[in-house]
Write a protein that holds these residues in place. Structure first.
Motif, PDB file in Angstrom:
ATOM      1  N   PHE A 176       0.826  -1.210   0.000  1.00  0.00           N
ATOM      2  CA  PHE A 176       0.000   0.000   0.000  1.00  0.00           C
ATOM      3  C   PHE A 176       0.856   1.255   0.000  1.00  0.00           C
ATOM      4  CE2 PHE A 176      -3.591  -2.672   0.368  1.00  0.00           C
ATOM      5  CZ  PHE A 176      -4.596  -1.920  -0.215  1.00  0.00           C
ATOM      6  N   ARG A 177       2.010   1.167   0.631  1.00  0.00           N
ATOM      7  CA  ARG A 177       2.953   2.279   0.530  1.00  0.00           C
ATOM      8  C   ARG A 177       3.242   2.579  -0.941  1.00  0.00           C
ATOM      9  NH1 ARG A 177       8.697   1.773   0.100  1.00  0.00           N
ATOM     10  NH2 ARG A 177       9.758   3.748   0.536  1.00  0.00           N
ATOM     11  N   LEU A 178       3.430   1.516  -1.690  1.00  0.00           N
ATOM     12  CA  LEU A 178       3.737   1.673  -3.109  1.00  0.00           C
ATOM     13  C   LEU A 178       2.565   2.310  -3.851  1.00  0.00           C
ATOM     14  CD1 LEU A 178       5.868   0.909  -5.256  1.00  0.00           C
ATOM     15  CD2 LEU A 178       4.648  -1.210  -5.596  1.00  0.00           C
ATOM     16  N   VAL A 179       1.378   1.774  -3.594  1.00  0.00           N
ATOM     17  CA  VAL A 179       0.201   2.298  -4.286  1.00  0.00           C
ATOM     18  C   VAL A 179       0.006   3.769  -3.953  1.00  0.00           C
ATOM     19  CG1 VAL A 179      -2.310   2.157  -4.408  1.00  0.00           C
ATOM     20  CG2 VAL A 179      -0.935   0.079  -4.427  1.00  0.00           C
ATOM     21  N   ILE A 180       0.097   4.096  -2.634  1.00  0.00           N
ATOM     22  CA  ILE A 180      -0.184   5.469  -2.210  1.00  0.00           C
ATOM     23  C   ILE A 180       0.847   6.423  -2.805  1.00  0.00           C
ATOM     24  CG2 ILE A 180      -0.271   6.995  -0.208  1.00  0.00           C
ATOM     25  CD1 ILE A 180      -1.281   4.435   1.355  1.00  0.00           C
ATOM     26  N   LEU A 181       2.112   6.049  -2.690  1.00  0.00           N
ATOM     27  CA  LEU A 181       3.148   6.956  -3.178  1.00  0.00           C
ATOM     28  C   LEU A 181       3.078   7.131  -4.696  1.00  0.00           C
ATOM     29  CD1 LEU A 181       6.272   6.046  -1.031  1.00  0.00           C
ATOM     30  CD2 LEU A 181       4.872   8.098  -0.909  1.00  0.00           C
ATOM     31  N   THR A 182       2.657   6.088  -5.383  1.00  0.00           N
ATOM     32  CA  THR A 182       2.647   6.178  -6.845  1.00  0.00           C
ATOM     33  C   THR A 182       1.396   6.884  -7.364  1.00  0.00           C
ATOM     34  OG1 THR A 182       3.793   4.072  -6.856  1.00  0.00           O
ATOM     35  CG2 THR A 182       2.955   4.846  -8.960  1.00  0.00           C
ATOM     36  N   PHE A 183       0.287   6.485  -6.847  1.00  0.00           N
ATOM     37  CA  PHE A 183      -0.957   6.918  -7.489  1.00  0.00           C
ATOM     38  C   PHE A 183      -1.726   7.983  -6.714  1.00  0.00           C
ATOM     39  CE2 PHE A 183      -0.252   2.658  -9.197  1.00  0.00           C
ATOM     40  CZ  PHE A 183      -0.364   2.913 -10.549  1.00  0.00           C
ATOM     41  N   HIS A 184      -1.587   7.953  -5.377  1.00  0.00           N
ATOM     42  CA  HIS A 184      -2.381   8.900  -4.589  1.00  0.00           C
ATOM     43  C   HIS A 184      -1.629  10.207  -4.417  1.00  0.00           C
ATOM     44  CE1 HIS A 184      -4.947   5.492  -2.617  1.00  0.00           C
ATOM     45  NE2 HIS A 184      -4.814   5.363  -3.922  1.00  0.00           N
ATOM     46  N   GLY A 185      -2.271  11.116  -3.693  1.00  0.00           N
ATOM     47  CA  GLY A 185      -1.614  12.350  -3.308  1.00  0.00           C
ATOM     48  C   GLY A 185      -1.379  13.279  -4.482  1.00  0.00           C
TER      49      GLY A 185
END
Lengths: 525, 697, 103
Positions: free
Chosen positions: B443-452
């Protein structure tokens, strides 16, 4: 059977060619080259004819009647010289499953080397005359069944080799040539001594019922032919068979070359011109192991069994030591030379197993090493012809400059690493299976498997240093392969892959003979 | 469909990619469009493999179909006995499932690559390499014997080498390729020795024959220790290929290859070959061997998960996640959860391929940016990529309704049962820890890549959703990460056809005294075992049952916790990751630097070997050759000495003799004046002397 | 009165012989050497004749002396011819310089 003396023809055809060349004009290098090419091509055709008429079921080794294409007549016959008695030397040729692969290999490698010799510019006439003489010597070793004849051919090939390295070689050619010559001659002396010892220890029954001393290898293999007082007779309680075996083995081991007798090889390879390196690695090294299998094993089966472990030990040392030293080389050709030492170790290991599968692997490895290493040396030759350097660190990025060349290099390197689907894999696996099955040398076999790893190490490192990475601008003008070079690489590549996929093509030739050799060595007194 | 037709189609499937490879290699230069031929061939292979899988699973569900031929024969060998080396194919349920998985992913990767690799200098060559890889991988899947397994094992090594080093002009790529091959070779040596042990005993490489022999009580060299050794040694091959600790170091480096290759080879198929190998030899593993395998797998999953926590390269995170998941599968096999291990292999193949292709899609649109610290907010620009990526992440994290949950839960239950039955509680402990860590870093990966918000505005502006040929494979793979393909019950894999009907745990063949207690059949079951249906004791079945719900809840809890922390750190930023990293700096660096294993290997094994080889080269040059040259020098000295002796003593004597005669001659020569008168004087004197001497008068 | 007897002849002959030998050995001119040889021959003749007169050998001695005279003439002819040839070749008849035998 064939109606003409095909073995004599295949052996002496190059000699005929040599004389023709000697009568040709110096100013026609082209026709000299074509003549040599024609002779070697004819030799290949003869070898194929041999193969087509070859009886796969025939064992050979110790029985004269199961040898094929036999030619035998009295050559030297002197009767009644005081205590020496009758001297009898036969002109005795014949082949079995042990020599058939080697004959094929010799014909093939000579042909490839002839193509590779096209770049020779310096005194072409002398070069090709010596080349053909060398060819005849090699072929003769593999077809002769009389020890005397064998020895003559063995020595015959030394002389042209000496000049070919010493005249057409690199900067330190004199040193390398002399080292090669003296080292090999040093080994030959041992062989000669044992040969004479055997001669006086054994006799052969003649048609008229008398017994005369003999050089015939087949007669020497039969324990019944030994007299009780012969120094190399097993019946003699004070016999010198162990010492003789070691001496004979040392003589052959120099040719293999076996650690610690190997140091002539890197020097000879580095200095020799490419085609001569190809012949040296492709055929000459096999003469050592062939000699052991043809002469030492069946004549001294008792000692062979006794020293099996040591042979395996030296095989192991060759594999691991050769590979480790190769890892440290900076010169492309020297690296290949050491890899060659490592690969010949597999032959020794397989031979030491004294099992059918191990010996089949060993002989198959002899053939495969011949083709693969020949290809590796041709590869070095190609890059050296263009760049005039062989330093591994001088290159880089050639893959984008010479893609087709890189393709062939990859095939050859992975074949040397023992990648499945290439012939080297099958022989290595057979060697390991054979050697592992013998409990006495199992530990040595396990250590030897390190060779597989180290082999991958130095080969891939070389591949990376020469071909990968950004292109070194210095080499931006290098050309990819030309037609002549295709002609060298394509047959070898096809053979390597064909035998990797269908190894029975070669194994079936040697199987019967290997069986009878194993039977003979393990069951003889 | 008859059995022979089935096997013939499988052989056709095997050789189709080879046909593609040879065609493209030889004619690719002249006909650049030939890559489409390669893709089409894979499409046909995929269709055929679906047909084969359907036929096998419906009509021959419990039957193995074998076809073999003799490759090398030395039938008349006296010693050590007749030898026939066979090659052959075996089709069982596992084979057809793998055939389908490999062909599907390979096909999707081919399609994806059409766009991803467009414009590359060696575009057609790339497809040729994919072809040879698919061929080799299918060979591993279809083989019925160890030798052929080893052959194709090496061939996938070759194709992996070629593809990792595809951009060979980059030093890092060629380094990684070399490293991958050599590290794999270390494992392969072990595997090879293991195969040798078995061959020496049984004179065959064929799995089934070997197992029959073991079951009949024929043990290598009559010792159970050798049997255990053979199992562990063959497992070493898997340690190399499936990137298990301590040989896992090559896999993260292998990310130097093109991303679709990473998806195909280094995530979904080739690295799973190790697991597949252990699946194949599962029945001959003794308790000791299984424990070793379980420990290696567990430790690998933990090591990789801790490293994945701190990596910033999107592909590196996925690579370590792959290593970790492979560790999971290996651990599952070690604890006897055979079916779930293979099940996880399948589900993992789909969602990990999806993750890698998704990352490829991101990298492609970000113009080869791989650092997640420069990404962010891509959700808006690349919705398809985002949602497929998210589905796969949910799957890998073990969230219900997704495939990963089913297989992972089974594995965790297996470890829990194992812990209870054998007392090795640390294995389930590691298993659950890793589950939490996995959820966190994914989820760290998903958040850093796609979110924010985007962190690199320039690159973000150029980012775009990938074209259809790249998006379609993502959708297919994401769809396959949903539970419905495997079971009707989203929380009970055991109710599904995969576990219930397709994958059957085979009967152990090793002697009873070498098995875990729970792998021993009770007497009634012993009969059933002959039919290969029951392998575990009643106790085990009961314990598995007991473990089912605790495992499920526990795994859900740790996964939820992991996801929660990921959101706390990176989405809502309630917690500051950098501060935490600062606080536990040594641990952070340890993880960031991959446990310093590369450095350790560089310093010990590599530097050691290289310096040893230099020493040997020196030894060779100075000592061995020195002796040769030295003896030459000695001989030359001796010959010079004897030359001196010869010149000055032996020849000196000869010369002296000559000189002396010459001297004497010269002295008498004076008398020879040539004048008759002198002679006459001599004659007269001589006569006088003679007369005086003889005094005749 | 002094009686001339065999001894006196022999003394004369001995003196002649010595003179002849002296001439042969010391003279440089080949002709002179030949003359020395004549002296030696004649001293021998004197001896023959003296022994023929005083001894009891009959006339044999005198006959031989006649032979010797003939032989001496022949010898002188041949020797002078040789000397002439030597002179032609070496342009002199100095026996010291004609020492090619030495070589």
């Amino acid at each position: 059977m064939i109606g003409f003396p095909i073995l004599s023809l295949i052996t002496f055809l190059p000699v005929l060619g040599m004389f023709l060349i000697l009568f040709m004009k110096k100013e026609q290098p082209k026709s000299i080259k074509y003549l040599t090419l024609g002779i070697t091509a004819l030799q290949v055709i003869l070898a194929v004819i041999l193969l087509a008429n070859y009886n796969y079921a025939s064992g050979g080794i110790y029985e004269e009647k199961s040898f094929q294409f036999i030619e035998k007549f009295r050559w030297i016959n002197i009767s009644g010289i005081s205590w020496i008695g009758n001297v009898k030397v036969d002109y005795f040729l014949g082949i079995d499953g042990l020599s058939m692969p080697m004959v094929l290999l010799t014909a093939l490698i000579s042909f490839i080397a002839a193509i590779s010799s096209w770049t020779i510019e310096k005194s072409v006439k002398g070069y090709f005359a010596l080349f053909l003489l060398l060819d005849a010597g090699m072929m003769g070793v593999f077809v002769s069944l009389d020890f005397f004849l064998f020895y003559i051919f063995w020595e015959l090939m030394l002389l042209p080799m000496y000049f070919l390295i010493g005249i057409w070689g690199g900067p330190r050619k004199e040193y390398a040539a002399i080292k090669f010559f003296i080292y090999t001659l040093f080994g030959s002396v041992f062989i000669l001594l044992v040969m004479i010892g055997l001669y006086f220890s054994a006799t052969e029954l003649m048609a008229n019922g008398s017994r005369v001393h003999t050089f015939s290898l087949l007669a020497l293999m039969n324990p019944a032919n030994y007299s009780a007082d012969g120094i190399l007779s097993a019946l003699n309680p004070n016999n010198l068979r162990l010492i003789a075996y070691i001496a004979l083995f040392a003589g052959f081991a120099i040719k293999i070359p076996m650690f610690p007798f190997h140091t002539w090889l890197p020097d000879a390879h580095v200095e020799a011109p490419t085609p001569i390196s190809v012949i040296l690695a492709g055929v000459l090294l096999k003469m050592g192991t062939y000699g052991i299998l043809r002469v030492s094993y069946p004549i001294f089966p008792d000692i062979t069994r006794q020293l099996m472990w040591y042979i395996a030990l030296f095989g192991m040392i060759n594999i691991v030591y050769g590979a480790l030293v190769a890892l440290a080389q900076k010169d492309f050709k020297k690296l290949i030379a050491y890899s060659s030492i490592s690969h010949m170790g597999y032959v020794l290991l397989g031979m030491a197993s004294l099992t059918t599968i191990g010996l089949n692997g060993a002989i198959f490895q002899m053939f495969n090493h011949g083709t693969i290493t020949a290809m590796l040396f041709l590869i070095v030759g190609v890059v050296y012809d263009r760049a005039h350097t062989r330093g591994l660190n001088d290159f880089g990025g050639l893959a984008s400059q010479m893609p087709i060349y890189t393709g062939f290099v990859t095939v050859a390197f992975f074949a040397a690493i023992g990648l499945p689907s290439m012939s080297g894999f099958v022989s290595e696996v057979l060697v390991f299976i054979g050697a592992f099955g013998v409990s006495a040398i199992r530990v040595l076999t396990i250590i030897s498997t390190l060779g597989i790893l180290l082999g991958a190490g130095y080969m891939l490192w070389t591949l990376q240093r020469i071909f990968f990475g950004p292109l070194n601008e210095k080499w931006a003008t290098l050309k990819d392969l030309d037609k002549r070079e295709y002609a060298m690489f394509i047959p070898l590549t096809i053979i390597i892959i064909f035998l990797g996929v269908y190894p029975s093509g070669m194994l079936d030739i040697m199987n019967s003979s290997v069986n009878s050799l194993v039977n003979f060595v393990t069951n003889a007194l | 469909m008859s059995e022979s037709l089935l096997i013939n189609i499988s052989i056709v499937i095997l050789f189709l990619p080879l046909l593609g490879f040879t065609t493209v290699v030889f004619f690719g230069k002249r006909i650049p469009k030939l890559y489409l031929f390669e893709v089409a061939i894979l499409g046909i292979a995929l269709l055929l493999s679906i047909i084969v899988a359907y036929a096998k699973l419906s009509f021959y569900n419990t039957k193995d179909i074998v076809a073999a031929f003799t490759w090398i024969t030395m039938g008349n060998a006296p010693s050590p006995g007749a030898i026939n080396i066979e090659l052959g194919f075996k089709i069982d349920n596992i084979t057809v499932l793998m055939l389908f998985v490999v062909n599907l992913i390979s096909f999707l990767v081919h399609v994806f690559s059409i766009e991803y690799m467009r414009g590359d200098k060696l575009y057609t060559r790339y497809f040729a390499y994919l072809g040879i890889f698919t061929f080799s991988m299918l060979g591993i899947v279809l083989t019925h014997n160890l030798l052929m397994m080893y052959i194709f094992w090496e061939l996938v090594g070759l194709s992996s080498y070629l593809l990792i080093g595809f951009w060979f002009e980059k030093k890092s790529a060629s380094d990684a390729a070399k490293k991958a091959f050599i590290v794999n070779r270390i494992g392969d040596i072990g595997m090879f020795v293991g195969i040798l042990i078995l061959f020496t005993q049984y004179k065959t490489f064929t799995f089934d024959v070997i197992y029959q022999q073991i079951a009949a009580g024929n043990i290598p060299f009559g010792s159970n220790a050798w049997l255990t050794a053979a199992g562990i040694l063959i497992f070493m091959g898997a340690v190399g290929k499936s990137a298990q600790f301590p040989l896992h170091v090559w896999l993260p480096d292998a990310m130097e290859g093109p991303t679709p290759v990473s998806a195909l080879i280094h995530a979904a198929t080739m690295v799973a070959a190790g697991v597949y190998l252990v699946v194949r030899i599962f029945v001959m593993l003794t308790a000791d061997a299984m424990l070793v395998i379980a420990v290696v797998g567990a430790f690998t999953s933990l090591v990789a998960a801790t490293i994945a926590l701190t990596q910033n390269d999107i592909k590196k995170v996925l690579a370590y996640s792959t290593v970790s998941q492979l560790g999971y599968m290996v651990m599952a096999l070690g604890v006897g959860a055979y079916a779930f291990a293979f099940f996880h292999l399948v589900t993992h193949a789909f969602f990990k391929a999806c993750l890698f292709l998704g990352s490829g899609s991101v990298i492609h649109s970000m113009h080869h940016e791989q650092d997640i610290r420069n990404m962010g907010g891509l959700k808006r620009k690349m919705p398809v990529t985002y949602y497929t990526f998210l589905i796969s992440t949910l799957a890998i994290s073990g969230i219900p309704l997704f495939s990963g949950f089913l297989s992972k839960d089974g594995i965790l239950a297996g470890t829990l049962a194992f812990g209870k039955l054998t007392g090795h509680w640390f294995i389930p402990f590691i298993g659950f820890t890793v589950a939490g860590l996995t959820a966190f870093y994914m989820f760290r990966l998903v958040i850093l890549t796609f979110h924010g918000e985007p962190r690199d505005q320039h690159k973000f502006d150029h980012a775009h959703e990938s074209p259809f040929v790249m998006a379609a494979p993502l959708v297919v793979l994401a769809a396959l990460s949903i539970f419905i393909w495997y079971t009707p019950n989203p929380i009970g894999a055991a109710d599904g056809w995969v576990i219930k009907n397709w994958i059957k745990t085979p009967a152990q063949v090793v002697p009873n005294e070498t098995r875990f207690d729970f792998m021993k059949p009770s007497t009634e079951e012993a009969k059933a075992e002959i039919h290969g249906e029951v392998t575990h004791s009643v106790e085990y079945t009961e314990t598995m049952h007991w473990a089912h719900y605790p495992a499920m809840f526990l795994s859900l809890a740790v996964a939820g916790l992991g996801i929660l922390f990921a959101f706390m750190f990176y989405q809502w930023e309630k917690l500051n990751a950098d501060k935490l990293a600062e606080k536990i700096k040594p641990l952070y660096n340890f993880s960031l630097n991959k446990w310093f294993l590369d450095e350790l290997y560089d310093m010990t094994a590599i530097a050691g070997t290289l310096s040893f080889s230099s020493i040997l080269a020196w030894f060779d040059n100075k000592v061995v050759d020195g002796i040769v040259n030295g003896s030459a020098t000695v001989i030359r000295f001796v010959s010079r000495m004897s030359g001196w002796f010869d010149t000055f003593v032996v020849d000196g004597f000869v010369n002296f003799t000559a000189f002396f005669s010459g001297f004497v001659g010269l002295s008498f020569r004076r008398l020879q004046t040539g004048k008759v008168q002198t002679y006459i004087v001599f004659v007269i004197f001589a006569i006088i002397i003679l007369l005086m001497f003889f005094k005749p008068f | 009165m002094l009686h001339v007897g065999l001894t006196h002849f022999l003394i004369v002959s001995a003196i002649l012989f010595s003179l002849g030998i002296y001439g042969i050995v010391t003279r440089k001119n080949a002709v002179m050497v030949l003359m020395g040889i004549e002296l030696v021959l004649n001293s021998a003749n004197i001896n023959f004749i003296a022994f023929s007169k005083y001894g009891n050998f009959g006339l044999g001695g005198q006959v031989i002396a006649l032979f010797v005279i003939v032989l001496a003439a022949a010898e002188a002819a041949i020797a002078l011819a040789i000397v002439l040839n030597i002179y032609k070749t070496f342009s002199n008849v100095n026996v010291d310089e004609i020492d090619h035998l030495k070589e």
